[in-house]
Design an enzyme around this catalytic site. Structure first.
Site, PDB file in Angstrom:
ATOM      1  N   SER A 117       0.810  -1.224   0.000  1.00  0.00           N
ATOM      2  CA  SER A 117       0.000   0.000   0.000  1.00  0.00           C
ATOM      3  C   SER A 117       0.847   1.279   0.000  1.00  0.00           C
ATOM      4  O   SER A 117       1.575   1.518  -0.947  1.00  0.00           O
ATOM      5  CB  SER A 117      -0.951  -0.055   1.190  1.00  0.00           C
ATOM      6  OG  SER A 117      -1.853   1.006   1.159  1.00  0.00           O
ATOM      7  N   ASP A 121      -2.013   6.334  -3.629  1.00  0.00           N
ATOM      8  CA  ASP A 121      -0.987   5.585  -2.896  1.00  0.00           C
ATOM      9  C   ASP A 121      -0.555   4.388  -3.758  1.00  0.00           C
ATOM     10  O   ASP A 121      -1.015   4.235  -4.895  1.00  0.00           O
ATOM     11  CB  ASP A 121      -1.496   5.179  -1.504  1.00  0.00           C
ATOM     12  CG  ASP A 121      -2.489   4.040  -1.539  1.00  0.00           C
ATOM     13  OD1 ASP A 121      -3.231   3.932  -2.538  1.00  0.00           O
ATOM     14  OD2 ASP A 121      -2.530   3.242  -0.582  1.00  0.00           O
ATOM     15  N   ASP A 149      -1.137   1.214  -4.029  1.00  0.00           N
ATOM     16  CA  ASP A 149      -2.086   0.250  -4.595  1.00  0.00           C
ATOM     17  C   ASP A 149      -3.409   0.905  -4.999  1.00  0.00           C
ATOM     18  O   ASP A 149      -4.386   0.207  -5.296  1.00  0.00           O
ATOM     19  CB  ASP A 149      -2.327  -0.928  -3.643  1.00  0.00           C
ATOM     20  CG  ASP A 149      -3.004  -0.514  -2.355  1.00  0.00           C
ATOM     21  OD1 ASP A 149      -2.800   0.640  -1.919  1.00  0.00           O
ATOM     22  OD2 ASP A 149      -3.737  -1.328  -1.776  1.00  0.00           O
ATOM     23  N   ASP A 152      -5.906   2.404  -3.652  1.00  0.00           N
ATOM     24  CA  ASP A 152      -7.204   2.366  -2.973  1.00  0.00           C
ATOM     25  C   ASP A 152      -7.483   3.705  -2.293  1.00  0.00           C
ATOM     26  O   ASP A 152      -8.589   3.968  -1.853  1.00  0.00           O
ATOM     27  CB  ASP A 152      -7.315   1.203  -1.971  1.00  0.00           C
ATOM     28  CG  ASP A 152      -6.271   1.233  -0.888  1.00  0.00           C
ATOM     29  OD1 ASP A 152      -5.279   1.993  -1.012  1.00  0.00           O
ATOM     30  OD2 ASP A 152      -6.421   0.490   0.100  1.00  0.00           O
TER      31      ASP A 152
HETATM   32 MG    MG Z   1      -3.444   1.514  -0.081  1.00  0.00          MG
END
Ligand code: MG
Length: 441
Positions: free
Chosen positions: A94, A235, A237, A239
């Protein structure tokens, strides 16, 4: 013994996150699910190493594996929820620095695996009670491409033509992460896109994966220099999405959460779910728009589960992680991006104009190192006077704001969040409790 932390299994590559761990964890996950498993990664350097080891474990225990390669975490979650697979495995750390990587398990409903189910997998992992198969029962690996499936699912939910009419210029900073594979195409469907850091690179040469004000200075400058309407940073990844207004100012995640929460309840009414650590600007703004706020412990899976239980209209965290139940119950940077563009289009206002409506609170965050977190928290509870809330740690309300004191889930520290409309008061109150806790340590 515990393997999964608050963000799945995460650590430094080849120190904590080794191929040996990944293989064993793959066998444990595979032994637990015994079915079809989708897998994907962000752009980190160790992803192939860890993914291949996890896949070995999964197929050795009889699972078929569907490899989606590099996509945002919410894209994998959406696929798992809607297609004929039993679970998902995401290889990502992440927002953590480049030397980190991690393994996260996604349940059939697309949410991050509940703690009780993680415990079952841990049991198999530590006891090595793997369901290893004979040569003719080993699983197969299939390559899949899920980016269009994800992008189209978002396009189906938004007022694309309304957004298009405004001819927005959007600068996106994919941070060399998983966003590179979806966001330029998704946002390109409704606006002019200028991309920075939009090539995948696990060395993260341009910036750290967390979209903090320090890390996205280039985006802030680019928005201004290019006369763009908005900037969006993701960020590692994708999300989480963080916004920059048309003047190049960083928009803190509590403000974007408040704006979109307000927009959603204005449309549909109902409940917004957010952790106790979230700024009061969200509650104030949501109430003004005719909705109400329910608070939970800190952690996006906890917020998501509460949203399911309450059939909430919206939810999210102040780090830019927004959850849209009409799409799925997880944080989603793609949905957050287009929701903000839609809000700007429908209101006919710039982002800075929209933000003028959101109450301004100052938050001061600090921490105290301490090994004996439980004892300190217990003693603190006895000392607290006046109105307090115990949803997660202790939230103490005072005349001009509140202070939240909670033990970290992963580190030997106690975190202090202090909020007030007056920054000096927020700082004073944070220092007061920091001093008190230090004396107790
Ligand atoms: Mg993330």
């Amino acid at each position: 013994m515990r393997l999964f932390g608050t963000n799945g299994v995460r650590g430094v590559v080849n120190e904590d996150m080794t191929p040996e761990l990944a293989l064993r964890l793959g066998k444990a996950i595979g032994s637990y699910f015994q079915g079809n498993i989708a897998i994907a990664t962000d752009t980190r350097t160790a992803n192939e190493m860890l993914k291949d080891a996890v896949i070995s474990g999964l197929i050795s225990t009889g699972n078929n594996v569907f490899d989606a390669k590099i996509v945002p975490t919410p894209a994998l979650q959406y696929y798992v929820k809607n297609m004929e697979v039993d679970a998902g495995v995401m290889i990502t750390a992440s927002h953590n620095p480049p030397q980190f990587d991690g393994i996260k398990v996604i349940d059939k409903d697309g949410t991050e695996l509940a703690r009780s189910r993680e415990e079952e997998i841990e049991k198999i992992y530590f006891n090595e009670s793997f369901k290893t198969k004979a040569w003719n029962e080993i699983g197969k690996v299939y390559d899949i491409d899920i980016t269009d499936f994800y992008i189209e699912s978002i396009l189906d939910l938004i007022k694309k033509e309304e957004i298009k009419k405004h001819g927005f210029k959007v600068v996106i900073d994919c941070g060399n992460g998983a966003a590179c594979y979806t966001m330029p195409y998704l946002i390109g469907e409704m606006a002019k896109v200028v991309g920075i850091n939009c090539h995948p690179d696990g060395n993260f040469p341009a910036r750290q994966p967390e979209p903090t004000p320090q890390n996205i200075k280039d985006l802030m400058n680019a928005v201004k220099a290019m006369n763009a309407d908005i900037g969006i940073a993701y960020d590692g990844d994708a999300d989480r999405a963080i916004f920059v207004d048309e003047n190049g100012n960083y928009v803190h995640g509590d403000k974007s959460l408040a704006l979109i929460a307000g927009y959603k309840v204005e449309e549909k009414g109902g409940v917004v779910v957010t952790p106790v650590s979230t700024s009061s600007c969200v509650e104030e703004y949501v109430k003004e728009k005719g909705g109400s706020v329910v608070y939970t412990k800190v952690g996006s899976p906890i917020v998501a589960r509460k949203m399911i239980e309450l059939k909430a209209t919206f939810g999210g965290e102040e780090n830019g992680g927004l959850i849209f139940p009409e799409h799925q119950y997880c944080r989603d940077g793609g949905m957050a991006s287009v929701a903000m563009l839609e809000l700007m289009a429908l209101k006919g206002k710039s982002l800075s104009e929209l933000l003028e409506e959101v109450p301004d609170y100052k938050m001061v965050k600090t921490k105290v190192e301490c090994k004996d977190k439980d004892r300190i928290m217990k003693e603190l509870k006895k000392k607290v006077e006046g109105k307090a809330d115990y949803t997660d740690g202790i939230k103490i309300f005072h005349e001009n704001g509140w202070v939240l004191i909670r033990p970290s889930g992963t580190e030997p520290i106690i975190r202090i969040y202090s909020q007030s409309k007056d920054e000096n008061i927020a700082r004073e109150m944070a220092e007061k409790y920091k001093k008190m806790i230090k004396e107790m340590v």
